[in-house]
Design a protein around this motif. Structure first.
Motif, PDB file in Angstrom:
ATOM      1  N   THR A 188       0.827  -1.208   0.000  1.00 25.33           N
ATOM      2  CA  THR A 188       0.000   0.000   0.000  1.00 25.33           C
ATOM      3  C   THR A 188       0.859   1.255   0.000  1.00 25.33           C
ATOM      4  OG1 THR A 188      -1.802  -1.115   1.163  1.00 25.33           O
ATOM      5  CG2 THR A 188      -1.777   1.280   1.248  1.00 25.33           C
ATOM      6  N   LEU A 189       0.528   2.180  -0.877  1.00 22.87           N
ATOM      7  CA  LEU A 189       1.126   3.502  -0.919  1.00 22.87           C
ATOM      8  C   LEU A 189       0.114   4.457  -0.302  1.00 22.87           C
ATOM      9  CD1 LEU A 189       3.692   4.969  -2.123  1.00 22.87           C
ATOM     10  CD2 LEU A 189       2.258   5.504  -4.108  1.00 22.87           C
ATOM     11  N   ALA A 190       0.501   5.165   0.772  1.00 26.12           N
ATOM     12  CA  ALA A 190      -0.462   5.945   1.537  1.00 26.12           C
ATOM     13  C   ALA A 190       0.004   7.374   1.762  1.00 26.12           C
ATOM     14  CB  ALA A 190      -0.724   5.281   2.892  1.00 26.12           C
ATOM     15  N   GLY A 191      -0.951   8.302   1.688  1.00 25.13           N
ATOM     16  CA  GLY A 191      -0.702   9.678   2.060  1.00 25.13           C
ATOM     17  C   GLY A 191      -0.908   9.874   3.549  1.00 25.13           C
ATOM     18  N   ASP A 192      -0.755  11.117   3.984  1.00 26.77           N
ATOM     19  CA  ASP A 192      -0.894  11.403   5.415  1.00 26.77           C
ATOM     20  C   ASP A 192      -2.294  11.876   5.785  1.00 26.77           C
ATOM     21  OD1 ASP A 192      -0.975  13.947   4.362  1.00 26.77           O
ATOM     22  OD2 ASP A 192       0.919  14.616   5.259  1.00 26.77           O
ATOM     23  N   GLY A 193      -3.207  11.889   4.824  1.00 27.68           N
ATOM     24  CA  GLY A 193      -4.586  12.281   5.094  1.00 27.68           C
ATOM     25  C   GLY A 193      -4.894  13.727   4.803  1.00 27.68           C
ATOM     26  N   ASN A 194      -3.870  14.528   4.505  1.00 32.42           N
ATOM     27  CA  ASN A 194      -4.086  15.939   4.190  1.00 32.42           C
ATOM     28  C   ASN A 194      -4.146  16.129   2.675  1.00 32.42           C
ATOM     29  OD1 ASN A 194      -3.929  16.808   6.941  1.00 32.42           O
ATOM     30  ND2 ASN A 194      -1.709  16.514   6.822  1.00 32.42           N
ATOM     31  N   ASP A 195      -4.989  17.070   2.248  1.00 31.20           N
ATOM     32  CA  ASP A 195      -5.127  17.346   0.821  1.00 31.20           C
ATOM     33  C   ASP A 195      -3.946  18.196   0.357  1.00 31.20           C
ATOM     34  OD1 ASP A 195      -5.990  17.656  -1.742  1.00 31.20           O
ATOM     35  OD2 ASP A 195      -7.636  19.020  -1.280  1.00 31.20           O
ATOM     36  N   GLU A 196      -2.991  17.573  -0.321  1.00 27.35           N
ATOM     37  CA  GLU A 196      -1.773  18.238  -0.775  1.00 27.35           C
ATOM     38  C   GLU A 196      -1.588  17.969  -2.266  1.00 27.35           C
ATOM     39  OE1 GLU A 196       0.832  17.848   3.296  1.00 27.35           O
ATOM     40  OE2 GLU A 196       0.147  16.035   2.311  1.00 27.35           O
ATOM     41  N   THR A 211      -1.450  -9.154 -15.080  1.00 25.43           N
ATOM     42  CA  THR A 211      -2.473  -8.181 -14.691  1.00 25.43           C
ATOM     43  C   THR A 211      -1.914  -7.310 -13.564  1.00 25.43           C
ATOM     44  OG1 THR A 211      -3.534  -9.545 -12.974  1.00 25.43           O
ATOM     45  CG2 THR A 211      -4.307  -9.819 -15.250  1.00 25.43           C
ATOM     46  N   LEU A 212      -2.383  -6.069 -13.520  1.00 26.72           N
ATOM     47  CA  LEU A 212      -1.947  -5.107 -12.510  1.00 26.72           C
ATOM     48  C   LEU A 212      -3.177  -4.359 -12.018  1.00 26.72           C
ATOM     49  CD1 LEU A 212       0.520  -3.733 -11.107  1.00 26.72           C
ATOM     50  CD2 LEU A 212       0.579  -2.144 -13.050  1.00 26.72           C
ATOM     51  N   THR A 213      -3.398  -4.352 -10.698  1.00 24.45           N
ATOM     52  CA  THR A 213      -4.623  -3.782 -10.140  1.00 24.45           C
ATOM     53  C   THR A 213      -4.290  -2.727  -9.087  1.00 24.45           C
ATOM     54  OG1 THR A 213      -5.879  -5.814 -10.513  1.00 24.45           O
ATOM     55  CG2 THR A 213      -6.747  -4.287  -8.877  1.00 24.45           C
ATOM     56  N   PHE A 214      -4.993  -1.587  -9.174  1.00 23.38           N
ATOM     57  CA  PHE A 214      -4.865  -0.510  -8.192  1.00 23.38           C
ATOM     58  C   PHE A 214      -6.210  -0.346  -7.473  1.00 23.38           C
ATOM     59  CE2 PHE A 214      -1.990   1.116 -11.696  1.00 23.38           C
ATOM     60  CZ  PHE A 214      -0.831   0.634 -11.104  1.00 23.38           C
ATOM     61  N   SER A 215      -6.193  -0.481  -6.138  1.00 21.11           N
ATOM     62  CA  SER A 215      -7.384  -0.277  -5.320  1.00 21.11           C
ATOM     63  C   SER A 215      -7.203   1.045  -4.579  1.00 21.11           C
ATOM     64  CB  SER A 215      -7.551  -1.442  -4.340  1.00 21.11           C
ATOM     65  OG  SER A 215      -8.695  -1.249  -3.530  1.00 21.11           O
ATOM     66  N   PHE A 216      -8.010   2.050  -4.955  1.00 22.82           N
ATOM     67  CA  PHE A 216      -7.801   3.432  -4.523  1.00 22.82           C
ATOM     68  C   PHE A 216      -8.923   3.873  -3.600  1.00 22.82           C
ATOM     69  CE2 PHE A 216      -8.453   8.054  -5.455  1.00 22.82           C
ATOM     70  CZ  PHE A 216      -7.280   8.521  -4.874  1.00 22.82           C
ATOM     71  N   SER A 217      -8.560   4.323  -2.392  1.00 18.95           N
ATOM     72  CA  SER A 217      -9.557   4.667  -1.389  1.00 18.95           C
ATOM     73  C   SER A 217      -9.281   6.039  -0.784  1.00 18.95           C
ATOM     74  CB  SER A 217      -9.559   3.611  -0.272  1.00 18.95           C
ATOM     75  OG  SER A 217     -10.563   3.891   0.681  1.00 18.95           O
ATOM     76  N   ALA A 218     -10.344   6.765  -0.483  1.00 21.65           N
ATOM     77  CA  ALA A 218     -10.225   8.088   0.134  1.00 21.65           C
ATOM     78  C   ALA A 218      -9.905   7.964   1.615  1.00 21.65           C
ATOM     79  CB  ALA A 218     -11.528   8.857  -0.043  1.00 21.65           C
ATOM     80  N   LEU A 219      -9.129   8.923   2.116  1.00 21.94           N
ATOM     81  CA  LEU A 219      -8.958   9.130   3.551  1.00 21.94           C
ATOM     82  C   LEU A 219      -9.755  10.346   3.999  1.00 21.94           C
ATOM     83  CD1 LEU A 219      -5.108   8.489   3.966  1.00 21.94           C
ATOM     84  CD2 LEU A 219      -6.979   6.951   4.600  1.00 21.94           C
ATOM     85  N   SER A 220      -9.807  11.364   3.136  1.00 26.94           N
ATOM     86  CA  SER A 220     -10.580  12.570   3.427  1.00 26.94           C
ATOM     87  C   SER A 220     -10.782  13.333   2.112  1.00 26.94           C
ATOM     88  CB  SER A 220      -9.863  13.454   4.449  1.00 26.94           C
ATOM     89  OG  SER A 220      -8.632  13.931   3.920  1.00 26.94           O
ATOM     90  N   GLY A 221     -11.747  14.239   2.120  1.00 31.68           N
ATOM     91  CA  GLY A 221     -11.937  15.132   0.974  1.00 31.68           C
ATOM     92  C   GLY A 221     -12.426  14.432  -0.286  1.00 31.68           C
ATOM     93  N   PHE A 222     -11.937  14.939  -1.432  1.00 30.01           N
ATOM     94  CA  PHE A 222     -12.357  14.452  -2.745  1.00 30.01           C
ATOM     95  C   PHE A 222     -11.110  14.073  -3.559  1.00 30.01           C
ATOM     96  CE2 PHE A 222     -15.382  17.529  -1.135  1.00 30.01           C
ATOM     97  CZ  PHE A 222     -16.577  16.830  -1.214  1.00 30.01           C
ATOM     98  N   PRO A 223     -10.474  12.991  -3.201  1.00 26.98           N
ATOM     99  CA  PRO A 223      -9.151  12.693  -3.776  1.00 26.98           C
ATOM    100  C   PRO A 223      -9.213  12.136  -5.193  1.00 26.98           C
ATOM    101  CG  PRO A 223      -9.816  10.923  -2.324  1.00 26.98           C
ATOM    102  CD  PRO A 223     -10.879  11.980  -2.212  1.00 26.98           C
ATOM    103  N   VAL A 224      -8.091  12.302  -5.889  1.00 30.57           N
ATOM    104  CA  VAL A 224      -7.849  11.691  -7.194  1.00 30.57           C
ATOM    105  C   VAL A 224      -6.399  11.205  -7.189  1.00 30.57           C
ATOM    106  CG1 VAL A 224      -9.451  13.249  -8.375  1.00 30.57           C
ATOM    107  CG2 VAL A 224      -7.023  13.829  -8.261  1.00 30.57           C
TER     108      VAL A 224
END
Length: 333
Positions: A188-196, A211-224
């Motif tokens: 898992t590659l993770a941010g610190d939860g702040n919108d930066e 095959t290569l799969t990315f599972s992308f989940s929000a911690l806060s806000g409206f991430p991309v």
């Protein structure tokens, strides 16, 4: 009246031109992917095609609306970033901008790339950008359909694409250069939860990937998050036709792609999410692989002709010209 020396110089220059024409420069099959993407919210499909005969990938994604392909005019990896130092700048090169399934924690989107055949075990990579108020978990399968261990995904490090020069337009005013954290135990590659802005991790797989799969989940806000793929040269077989008179020679396996889609800076502007049809220019900047096979040894690129033999042919032509001029001058006097 031209002197013999002048004529010899002219013939020598002409011979040099002929030699230069006989030794064409081989283009490097390196660079970033071309993309296509269609569908809508939670039902996207598309293609990702790298140059040099690299296996084309199809992909599916259940990301929410306003995901799509962006041109790279405003958000890109500079030539002095770690990824750019290997693959060149991604400025004006396409990338995929993907959102979660829903903008609340615990609702990840799943984006899976399926390659037409297993990838090479080296000389390519991918980067995941804007990992800050979100996390992305990576999984892959090999040619046998078995899970690829996280260590073989080839995590190379994290950086911030705003912490460099030149800086993309999306980095205007950015002074904090967050970098995401990679946890191999959970892949898992993770941010610190702040919108930066600009936090990026990059990878170079060390085994063939099916095959290569990315599972992308929000911690806060409206991430991309952004996804870039790039490759160094992938050498293809180039048999010597003299070894097999019946050989038809190599075929052109260069993949074709659809027309790329619209530009969109990395902002939360709902009106900017729908793909368009503008075609971004390619900057063509990339560094060749350290073990690039093209043009090495004593053979000339593309032609396969011995460099020594080609130089001898040029020298013979020059000598013949000198003899002709000498005879002419002897008859003139």
């Amino acid at each position: 009246m031209k002197t013999a020396t002048g004529r010899i110089g002219l013939i020598g220059a002409a011979s040099a031109v002929l030699l230069a024409v006989a030794v064409p420069v081989q283009a490097q099959d390196i660079g970033y992917a071309d993309w296509s993407m269609e569908g809508g919210s939670r039902a996207y499909t598309g293609t990702m095609a790298l140059p040099g005969g690299f296996p084309e990938a199809t992909f599916t994604s259940d990301a929410r609306a306003q995901s799509g392909i962006r041109s790279g005019a405003n958000t890109w990896l500079g030539p002095n970033t770690p990824f750019g130092e290997v693959y060149g700048s991604s400025r004006d090169r396409e990338y995929a901008l993907i959102r979660p399934f829903a903008d609340t924690p615990g609702n990840p989107s799943t984006t899976t790339y399926t390659f037409a055949e297993p990838t090479p075990a080296s000389q390519w990579g991918f980067a995941l950008g804007d990992i800050d108020a979100d996390t992305v978990t990576i999984s892959a399968t090999d040619a046998n359909g078995d899970p690829v261990p996280a260590s073989a995904l080839g995590y190379q490090g994290s950086f911030n694409f705003c912490d460099t020069s030149p800086r993309p337009g999306t980095c205007s005013g950015i002074t904090t250069f967050h970098q995401p954290t990679w946890t191999e135990a959970t892949a898992t590659l993770a941010g610190d939860g702040n919108d930066e802005t600009g936090g990026t991790g990059w990878f170079q797989p060390t085994v063939p990937i099916a095959t290569l799969t990315f599972s992308f989940s929000a911690l806060s806000g409206f991430p991309v998050y952004q996804t870039w793929f790039a490759t160094l040269e992938v050498p293809e077989p180039d048999p010597d036709p003299t070894d097999d008179p019946t050989s038809d020679g190599p075929t052109d396996d260069e993949p074709t792609t659809d027309e790329p889609t619209s530009d969109d800076p990395n902002t939360e502007d709902p009106s900017a999410g729908a793909p368009g049809s503008n075609t971004p220019p390619a900057d063509g900047s990339a560094k060749p692989a350290a073990n690039n096979d093209a043009g090495t040894g004593s053979d000339l690129p593309i032609t396969g002709v011995s460099l020594f033999a080609t130089l001898l042919a040029g020298l013979a032509a020059l000598t013949a010209g000198v003899l002709v001029l000498t005879r002419r001058r002897s008859t003139e006097h």
